[in-house]
Design a protein around this motif. Structure first.
Motif, PDB file in Angstrom:
ATOM      1  N   UNK A   1      35.275  36.278  -6.797  1.00 55.00           N
ATOM      2  CA  UNK A   1      35.721  36.752  -5.980  1.00 55.00           C
ATOM      3  C   UNK A   1      36.436  37.827  -5.953  1.00 55.00           C
ATOM      4  N   UNK A   2      37.197  38.205  -7.246  1.00 54.45           N
ATOM      5  CA  UNK A   2      38.051  38.864  -7.605  1.00 54.45           C
ATOM      6  C   UNK A   2      37.134  40.299  -8.082  1.00 54.45           C
ATOM      7  N   UNK A   3      35.856  40.160  -8.066  1.00 53.01           N
ATOM      8  CA  UNK A   3      34.996  41.274  -8.920  1.00 53.01           C
ATOM      9  C   UNK A   3      34.428  41.826  -7.500  1.00 53.01           C
ATOM     10  N   UNK A   4      34.057  40.829  -6.324  1.00 53.73           N
ATOM     11  CA  UNK A   4      33.377  41.145  -5.116  1.00 53.73           C
ATOM     12  C   UNK A   4      34.167  42.136  -4.530  1.00 53.73           C
ATOM     13  N   UNK A   5      35.882  41.621  -4.386  1.00 57.80           N
ATOM     14  CA  UNK A   5      37.100  42.176  -3.881  1.00 57.80           C
ATOM     15  C   UNK A   5      36.781  43.741  -3.888  1.00 57.80           C
ATOM     16  N   UNK A   6      37.658  43.865  -5.951  1.00 56.25           N
ATOM     17  CA  UNK A   6      37.399  45.030  -5.967  1.00 56.25           C
ATOM     18  C   UNK A   6      36.470  46.311  -5.942  1.00 56.25           C
ATOM     19  N   UNK A   7      35.194  45.278  -5.754  1.00 54.08           N
ATOM     20  CA  UNK A   7      34.123  46.516  -5.254  1.00 54.08           C
ATOM     21  C   UNK A   7      34.267  47.022  -3.819  1.00 54.08           C
ATOM     22  N   UNK A   8      34.787  45.697  -2.268  1.00 55.03           N
ATOM     23  CA  UNK A   8      34.543  45.898  -1.605  1.00 55.03           C
ATOM     24  C   UNK A   8      35.224  46.706  -1.497  1.00 55.03           C
ATOM     25  N   UNK A   9      37.229  47.037  -1.700  1.00 55.98           N
ATOM     26  CA  UNK A   9      37.530  47.907  -1.835  1.00 55.98           C
ATOM     27  C   UNK A   9      37.540  49.510  -2.206  1.00 55.98           C
ATOM     28  N   UNK A  10      36.639  49.764  -3.634  1.00 57.43           N
ATOM     29  CA  UNK A  10      36.564  50.426  -3.717  1.00 57.43           C
ATOM     30  C   UNK A  10      35.834  51.562  -3.199  1.00 57.43           C
TER      31      UNK A  10
END
Length: 264
Positions: A252-261
């Motif tokens: 979930x953190x990885x998905x959130x990081x990509x979404x933010x970038x």
């Protein structure tokens, strides 16, 4: 009809499988803040486990473990928990900013990033990290497109290295491979043979990314998740359980990081 009735009605004395129970508990951090932790008593769990995702903190309690033991475990790890929550909050809110973003996630690591002027916007890997060159006129949307294209190129390069080793044991190759940004699934295989993979996988450790690829390729052999399917996965990726846990813990953190970038 009686035979069918016997199949639908539990036998006398048979007990239903214990259900998963969820409740929210409060935890006081060392700095005085109070946070909420989702406590889950999971009959499938084998050990106490504390995890953090974009949804917050979660304590998993296995059967046979007292709630008091769970509270002690939670208190012993509260400093780690506070640090993880802070990191998740920072990751989820960190967009791509020209001249300010100092690193980018890639293959399970934070890779140093430096910015430069250039005629055309491009992102490339060099010996000491990543270099993002762009003309002054390039807007934020253009920079995000370059970043997305870079991530997809890196993901395709990884799949290109791994795929040839698995094709000989398959009835056919995937019709095509596409990369998407998803909220839940890591991969899927369409009836026409199109294999879709989450672009965020290129941010994860390579072994976890390769496991998802193997998982979806094995659906060319077995369309379900039957024992035969998992046997096929085991043959090709003996450490698949560990890699699945990596994605469950940090996905979930990885998905959130990509979404933010790539937001916008």
């Amino acid at each position: 009809m009686r035979a069918l009735f016997r199949l639908l009605v539990p036998a006398r004395g048979a007990s239903a499988a214990p259900a998963t129970r969820r409740e929210t508990v409060a935890l006081a951090l060392a700095d005085g803040r109070e946070i909420s932790v989702l406590r889950v008593r999971d009959p499938r769990a084998r050990r106490l486990r504390l995890s953090v995702s974009e949804r917050g903190a979660r304590l998993t309690v296995p059967p046979g473990t007292s709630l008091a033991a769970g509270e002690r475990f939670l208190h012993q790890h509260r400093d780690w928990l506070a640090a993880q929550l802070q990191a998740h909050a920072a990751d989820a809110q960190a967009p791509l900013l020209r001249g300010q973003t100092a690193s980018l996630p890639l293959r399970g690591q934070e890779v140093p990033l430096r910015w430069a002027e250039g005629r055309a916007a491009r992102l490339q890997a060099e010996a000491d990290g990543l270099v993002f060159a762009a003309p002054a006129r390039a807007g934020d949307a253009a920079l995000r497109r370059v970043l997305r294209d870079f991530y997809e190129a890196q993901a395709r390069a990884d799949v290109g290295r791994w795929l040839p080793a698995y094709l000989p044991g398959l009835p056919r190759a995937p019709r095509r491979i596409v990369f998407k940004r998803t909220t839940s699934l890591w991969g899927s295989l369409a009836p026409d043979g199109t294999l879709a993979l989450d672009l965020a996988l290129v941010l994860a450790p390579p072994a976890a990314f390769e496991y998802v690829l193997v998982h979806e390729l094995c659906h060319l052999l077995h369309a379900d998740h039957s024992p035969r399917f998992w046997q096929a996965v085991e043959q090709r990726c003996p450490g698949w359980r560990q890699q699945r846990e990596v994605l469950r813990a940090d996905g979930r953190r990885l998905k959130a990081r990509l979404r933010a970038l790539l937001a916008g």
